[in-house]
Design a protein around this motif. Structure first.
Motif, short mmCIF file in Angstrom:
data_model
loop_
_atom_site.label_atom_id
_atom_site.label_comp_id
_atom_site.label_asym_id
_atom_site.label_seq_id
_atom_site.Cartn_x
_atom_site.Cartn_y
_atom_site.Cartn_z
N THR A 80 -91.00 -7.91 46.71
CA THR A 80 -92.21 -8.10 47.53
C THR A 80 -92.29 -9.57 47.85
O THR A 80 -91.54 -10.44 47.31
CB THR A 80 -93.44 -7.66 46.84
OG1 THR A 80 -93.67 -8.72 45.81
CG2 THR A 80 -93.27 -6.48 46.46
N ARG A 82 -94.56 -11.62 46.82
CA ARG A 82 -95.05 -12.20 45.84
C ARG A 82 -93.76 -12.65 44.85
O ARG A 82 -93.86 -13.75 44.43
CB ARG A 82 -95.90 -11.08 45.05
CG ARG A 82 -96.62 -11.71 43.71
CD ARG A 82 -97.48 -10.69 43.04
NE ARG A 82 -96.82 -9.47 42.82
CZ ARG A 82 -96.16 -9.23 41.60
NH1 ARG A 82 -95.87 -10.39 40.66
NH2 ARG A 82 -95.60 -8.30 41.16
N HIS A 83 -92.99 -11.62 44.77
CA HIS A 83 -91.78 -12.09 43.92
C HIS A 83 -91.09 -13.35 44.65
O HIS A 83 -90.34 -13.93 43.71
CB HIS A 83 -90.94 -10.97 43.88
CG HIS A 83 -91.29 -9.69 43.02
ND1 HIS A 83 -92.18 -8.70 43.45
CD2 HIS A 83 -91.24 -9.29 41.70
CE1 HIS A 83 -92.38 -7.82 42.63
NE2 HIS A 83 -92.01 -8.30 41.49
N ARG A 104 -90.55 -0.86 51.12
CA ARG A 104 -90.72 -2.07 50.07
C ARG A 104 -92.21 -1.70 49.27
O ARG A 104 -93.11 -1.16 50.00
CB ARG A 104 -90.85 -3.51 50.83
CG ARG A 104 -89.83 -3.36 51.78
CD ARG A 104 -89.63 -4.68 52.50
NE ARG A 104 -89.31 -5.98 51.60
CZ ARG A 104 -87.97 -6.13 51.54
NH1 ARG A 104 -87.02 -5.45 51.72
NH2 ARG A 104 -87.58 -7.20 50.89
N ASP A 106 -94.65 -3.38 48.48
CA ASP A 106 -96.04 -3.95 48.84
C ASP A 106 -96.28 -3.57 50.22
O ASP A 106 -97.19 -3.85 50.97
CB ASP A 106 -96.16 -5.52 48.76
CG ASP A 106 -95.04 -6.16 49.45
OD1 ASP A 106 -94.25 -5.46 50.37
OD2 ASP A 106 -94.94 -7.50 49.92
N ARG A 108 -95.05 -4.12 52.94
CA ARG A 108 -94.60 -5.17 54.21
C ARG A 108 -93.31 -4.63 54.57
O ARG A 108 -92.42 -4.19 53.77
CB ARG A 108 -94.66 -6.44 53.68
CG ARG A 108 -95.81 -7.26 53.33
CD ARG A 108 -95.54 -8.61 52.96
NE ARG A 108 -97.09 -9.42 52.84
CZ ARG A 108 -97.75 -9.41 52.03
NH1 ARG A 108 -97.33 -8.65 50.75
NH2 ARG A 108 -98.96 -9.89 51.73
N THR A 113 -91.85 -9.89 55.84
CA THR A 113 -91.62 -10.75 54.42
C THR A 113 -90.94 -11.92 54.68
O THR A 113 -91.14 -13.30 54.44
CB THR A 113 -90.81 -9.94 53.40
OG1 THR A 113 -91.51 -8.82 53.12
CG2 THR A 113 -90.62 -10.74 52.09
#
Ligand SMILES: CC(=O)N[C@H](C=O)[C@@H](O)[C@H](O)[C@H](O)COP(=O)(O)O
Length: 226
Positions: A80, A82-83, A104, A106, A108, A113
């Motif tokens: 994601t 965030r990762h 994915r 999340d 997105r 991304t």
């Protein structure tokens, strides 16, 4: 051409990873191995997890290509936004992501991304499993493409060594994008062959940094000789 990506050209990137439950899974150990790889001539280190990224970033001078694996099925390499952001904050000079067309976690898309990461000035490496993944990654101007997931997503047969055919196809279709060959480069001869096919750089993991597997290659050969 970005300076970090330029510095990888024609070189060896060593992937330094230990898997959950393994004896070497310790950031200090990973940093020692990364430094040893740098001394051996590596031009970059690929590594997994925020603790390893920051430990390695503090120990080597060459670029760090960071990933964060979470889960086992589907999209698990930096799954994601965030990762990916966290890898960058931990010190990764380039963040590698699963670049498959699979859903994915999340919600997105891959393109969304990458676009968000580019807005933040983060360089992205696309871990592709097929030429269609590479096309999608090229379409959204990913900085570097790689063959990392070839043989692991059901779209291509898992070749014994590196997936030379996918590499050749990617190099042919995207002459202006750096293409990194990653996955099952197990010998110096294979590393040389992928560079001759036009790879920007070669990533070697298991054959340099995973002693349990390397030991099994030898122990099996000795057993087979009996
Ligand atoms: C498919 C997947 O999860 N690959 C991972 C990606 O980071 C690593 O487990 C591999 O070790 C790495 O790609 C290097 O490849 P090899 O270890 O074959 O030289």
């Amino acid at each position: 051409m970005n300076k970090v990506i330029e510095s990888l050209r024609g070189g060896l990137i060593v992937s330094v990873q230990a898997y959950p439950g393994e004896p070497m899974r310790n950031p200090e150990t990973m940093a020692q191995i990364a430094r040893a790889a740098e001394q051996g001539g590596a031009v970059g280190i690929r590594c997994q997890g925020l603790a390893d990224i920051s430990a390695i970033k503090g120990r080597v001078e060459i670029p760090v290509l960071g990933i964060w694996k979470e889960g086992h099925d589907g999209v698990f390499i930096t799954p994601t936004l965030r990762h990916a952001r966290a890898c960058s904050t931990a010190g990764a000079d380039i963040v590698a992501l699963d670049a498959t067309r699979r859903p994915r976690p999340d919600g997105r898309t891959y393109a969304q991304t990458v676009s968000a990461l580019h807005d933040e000035g983060i360089l992205v490496m696309a871990d592709c499993g097929s030429i269609d993944d590479a096309r999608q990654a090229a379409e959204c101007e990913t900085d570097v493409l790689s063959t990392t997931l070839a043989g692991y997503t059901g779209e291509r047969i898992k070749t014994d060594g590196p997936d030379m055919d996918l590499l050749a196809q990617m190099v042919g279709e995207f002459p202006n994008i750096p293409i990194i060959c990653e996955g099952r480069v197990h010998t110096p001869a294979q590393a040389s062959a992928v560079m001759k096919k036009g790879a920007w750089a070669a990533v070697v993991g298991t054959a340099i940094t995973h002693p349990t597997t390397i030991t099994s290659w030898f122990s099996q050969a000795i057993k087979n000789a009996e």
